[in-house]
Design an enzyme around this catalytic site. Structure first.
Site, PDB file in Angstrom:
ATOM      1  N   LEU A   1       0.869  -1.165   0.000  1.00  0.00           N
ATOM      2  CA  LEU A   1       0.000   0.000   0.000  1.00  0.00           C
ATOM      3  C   LEU A   1       0.907   1.215   0.000  1.00  0.00           C
ATOM      4  O   LEU A   1       1.887   1.248   0.742  1.00  0.00           O
ATOM      5  CB  LEU A   1      -0.888   0.016   1.252  1.00  0.00           C
ATOM      6  CG  LEU A   1      -1.885  -1.134   1.415  1.00  0.00           C
ATOM      7  CD1 LEU A   1      -2.664  -0.973   2.712  1.00  0.00           C
ATOM      8  CD2 LEU A   1      -2.833  -1.218   0.233  1.00  0.00           C
ATOM      9  N   ASP A   2       0.603   2.195  -0.829  1.00  0.00           N
ATOM     10  CA  ASP A   2       1.478   3.365  -0.868  1.00  0.00           C
ATOM     11  C   ASP A   2       1.388   4.140   0.447  1.00  0.00           C
ATOM     12  O   ASP A   2       0.524   3.882   1.283  1.00  0.00           O
ATOM     13  CB  ASP A   2       1.172   4.255  -2.078  1.00  0.00           C
ATOM     14  CG  ASP A   2      -0.196   4.906  -2.022  1.00  0.00           C
ATOM     15  OD1 ASP A   2      -0.474   5.616  -1.036  1.00  0.00           O
ATOM     16  OD2 ASP A   2      -0.997   4.705  -2.952  1.00  0.00           O
ATOM     17  N   LYS A   3       2.276   5.080   0.599  1.00  0.00           N
ATOM     18  CA  LYS A   3       2.438   5.788   1.874  1.00  0.00           C
ATOM     19  C   LYS A   3       1.150   6.464   2.331  1.00  0.00           C
ATOM     20  O   LYS A   3       0.871   6.561   3.533  1.00  0.00           O
ATOM     21  CB  LYS A   3       3.561   6.820   1.726  1.00  0.00           C
ATOM     22  CG  LYS A   3       4.103   7.379   3.026  1.00  0.00           C
ATOM     23  CD  LYS A   3       5.328   8.221   2.747  1.00  0.00           C
ATOM     24  CE  LYS A   3       5.972   8.719   4.038  1.00  0.00           C
ATOM     25  NZ  LYS A   3       7.199   9.520   3.770  1.00  0.00           N
TER      26      LYS A   3
END
Length: 244
Positions: free
Chosen positions: A112-114
């Site tokens: 999952l991206d930041k």
């Protein structure tokens, strides 16, 4: 139980991040390792490795960590990175420190991206990791989306069409399901994992994703009681929900 199911105590604990073999040997001589209520004073002895080992063994007075094959569900918080090396806080920092030294290593199943929160799985089971993250798996992933502007009513058909091609891609997306919650909120279920896919889908529809949270993988849902940054070990029954 076959002999292949047995391993040396020092080798086992070292692979689980408890320290070097010499450290494990020193701990054993001091009476710090107990198996089936008996002290193990010689760390070279072999013991059976099974799923119930954390109930049968203590190290320095605490139950043994889960042996290899563990699967963790984390509610990934905002601003934390799914990486072993990037700057800033990592999802691995939320786990016990010694778990960073486990072999095989614990890795996230996908990323999952930041700026994306919610359901994240981590494991040291390479076969399971590949089975879930392989593009051929086509497992469904459901996200709760909060948008900058109201939906205009065309998005459901666009995403379900199987004809939407994102900028920079050379083939259209697989059909996705959109469930509208309000003018600016929706659930979207996709079966692919392209780079920033959900954000790019709404950008293609002329909108902007302000918040994104993954809520479900297959039939496995993010636990309501799991606060951001918290994690729990999953049972075999819970892991099976991913593929149901």
């Amino acid at each position: 139980m076959s002999s292949s199911s047995f391993t040396r105590v020092d080798k086992l604990l070292s692979s689980m991040g408890y320290g070097a073999r010499k450290d494990i040997a020193r701990l054993a001589r001091a009476g710090g390792i107990v198996f089936d209520q008996a002290e193990i004073l010689d760390a070279s002895v072999r013991i059976p490795v099974s799923a119930d080992l954390p109930r049968r063994m203590t190290v320095a007075g605490k139950p043994l960590d889960p042996p290899a094959g563990l699967v963790v569900m984390m509610n990934k918080p905002l601003g934390v990175t799914c990486s072993h090396k990037e700057a800033g806080e990592l999802v691995y920092d939320r786990l016990p420190a010694r778990w960073r030294r486990r072999k095989p290593a614990i890795s996230t199943i996908g990323r999952l991206d930041k700026q994306t929160t919610g359901l994240l799985l981590l494991t040291d089971d390479g076969d399971l990791l590949h089975r879930i993250s392989s593009p051929r798996s086509r497992l469904s992933k459901t996200y709760h989306v909060t948008l900058a502007r109201p939906l205009d009513g065309t998005e459901t058909a666009l995403f379900a069409s199987g004809r939407l091609t994102l900028r920079g891609d050379d083939k259209p997306l697989a059909p996705a399901v959109l469930e509208i919650i309000s003018e600016t909120e929706a659930l979207i279920t996709v079966t692919e994992g392209r780079y920033h896919q959900v954000r790019r889908m709404f950008a293609a529809a002329g909108n902007f994703v302000e918040a994104l949270r993954r809520e479900r993988l297959g039939d496995l849902c993010l636990h309501d009681t799991l606060a951001p940054g918290r994690w729990k070990l999953l049972s075999k029954e819970e892991i099976a929900l991913v593929f149901r």
